[in-house]
Design an enzyme around this catalytic site. Structure first.
Site, PDB file in Angstrom:
ATOM      1  N   GLU A  81       0.826  -1.213   0.000  1.00 35.55           N
ATOM      2  CA  GLU A  81       0.000   0.000   0.000  1.00 35.55           C
ATOM      3  C   GLU A  81       0.856   1.257   0.000  1.00 35.55           C
ATOM      4  OE1 GLU A  81      -3.038  -0.146  -0.559  1.00 35.55           O
ATOM      5  OE2 GLU A  81      -3.500  -2.239  -0.094  1.00 35.55           O
ATOM      6  N   ARG A  91     -18.157  -0.929   5.134  1.00 32.88           N
ATOM      7  CA  ARG A  91     -19.219  -1.667   4.437  1.00 32.88           C
ATOM      8  C   ARG A  91     -19.925  -2.613   5.415  1.00 32.88           C
ATOM      9  NH1 ARG A  91     -18.885  -6.730   2.529  1.00 32.88           N
ATOM     10  NH2 ARG A  91     -16.664  -6.807   2.998  1.00 32.88           N
ATOM     11  N   CYS A 144      -7.960  -1.878   8.048  1.00 34.04           N
ATOM     12  CA  CYS A 144      -6.557  -1.900   7.591  1.00 34.04           C
ATOM     13  C   CYS A 144      -6.056  -0.492   7.315  1.00 34.04           C
ATOM     14  CB  CYS A 144      -6.412  -2.765   6.341  1.00 34.04           C
ATOM     15  SG  CYS A 144      -6.625  -4.518   6.697  1.00 34.04           S
ATOM     16  N   HIS A 166      -1.214  -5.709   1.962  1.00 38.17           N
ATOM     17  CA  HIS A 166      -2.379  -6.593   1.919  1.00 38.17           C
ATOM     18  C   HIS A 166      -1.985  -7.928   1.277  1.00 38.17           C
ATOM     19  CE1 HIS A 166      -5.591  -3.414   2.638  1.00 38.17           C
ATOM     20  NE2 HIS A 166      -6.037  -4.463   3.312  1.00 38.17           N
TER      21      HIS A 166
END
Ligand code: PCA
Length: 212
Positions: A81, A91, A144, A166
């Site tokens: 990342e 979500r 995360c 990830h």
């Protein structure tokens, strides 16, 4: 000088029985890397709890490097990342039942922090072990990203390098990657942060991004 690396992984979430992120960092720490002290911290999948724990561990351990790892179930390679954003937009509820939507992680904080790890060199090093990897420009807006943001926020004075990787769901039936592959990739990442880095050509540096 012996490097001190804090490795974080997450407990399971979203109904899963396992989370490969914590399994991979534990395996790496058990195997060990010569000349590097590896400390493992398991984080809850909770916006507040995980942020507090990672910040407390950084203050206590004072590592040279913080490498946090999480699961990205829809991705099929290891993604390094590049940026964390000041946004919590969930979500699904986290493991404490909280579901922040359209909220800042740090009230009035900077909009984003870039990883302070050598992200492109890490991608190149992982690819060099024959494990698929790419650079990602979004860690999402779930826990995360929150951990990456908070770790970068508390290390913004430059005392410690921090960043996030990830990993794919190696336990999925259609997974193209094994847990051993992920461990190999993470070992290459740690060695890149603590040791000599390959010089990337402009062409190599321009071909790191996720294509999906
Ligand atoms: N993955 C989630 C949170 C915990 C994890 O392993 C994420 O990508 O935000």
């Amino acid at each position: 000088m012996r490097h001190k690396v804090l490795l974080t992984g997450f407990e399971p979430f979203d109904g899963a029985a396992h989370n490969p992120s914590i399994d991979a960092v534990r395996t790496l720490a058990q195997e060990g890397i010569e000349g590097i002290s590896l400390e493992v911290l398991e984080l809850p999948v909770e916006f507040v709890g995980a942020g507090e724990l990672v910040c407390a561990a950084i203050a206590r351990i004072q590592p040279d490097i913080v490498l946090s790892v999480g699961l990205a179930a829809g991705r099929y390679d290891i993604t390094v990342e590049r940026v964390a954003v000041n946004l919590a937009d969930a979500r699904i509820a986290d493991n404490s039942g909280e579901q922040p939507v359209d909220q800042e992680l740090a009230t009035g904080g900077v909009a984003a922090y870039f990883s302070t790890l050598p992200v492109k060199e890490i991608v190149a090093a992982i690819r060099g072990t024959d494990v698929a990897a790419s650079l990602s420009y979004s860690a999402g807006t779930y826990v995360c990203n929150a951990v990456m943001y908070h770790a970068l926020r508390v290390t913004a004075d430059g005392s410690t390098q921090a960043g996030f990787i990830h990993v794919p769901d190696v336990y999925a039936v259609d997974s193209k990657m094994t847990l051993e592959d992920v461990v190999t990739g993470l070992r290459a990442a740690v060695l890149t942060c603590t040791g000599d880095r390959a010089e990337l050509s402009l062409e190599e540096a321009a071909a790191m991004g996720r294509e999906y």
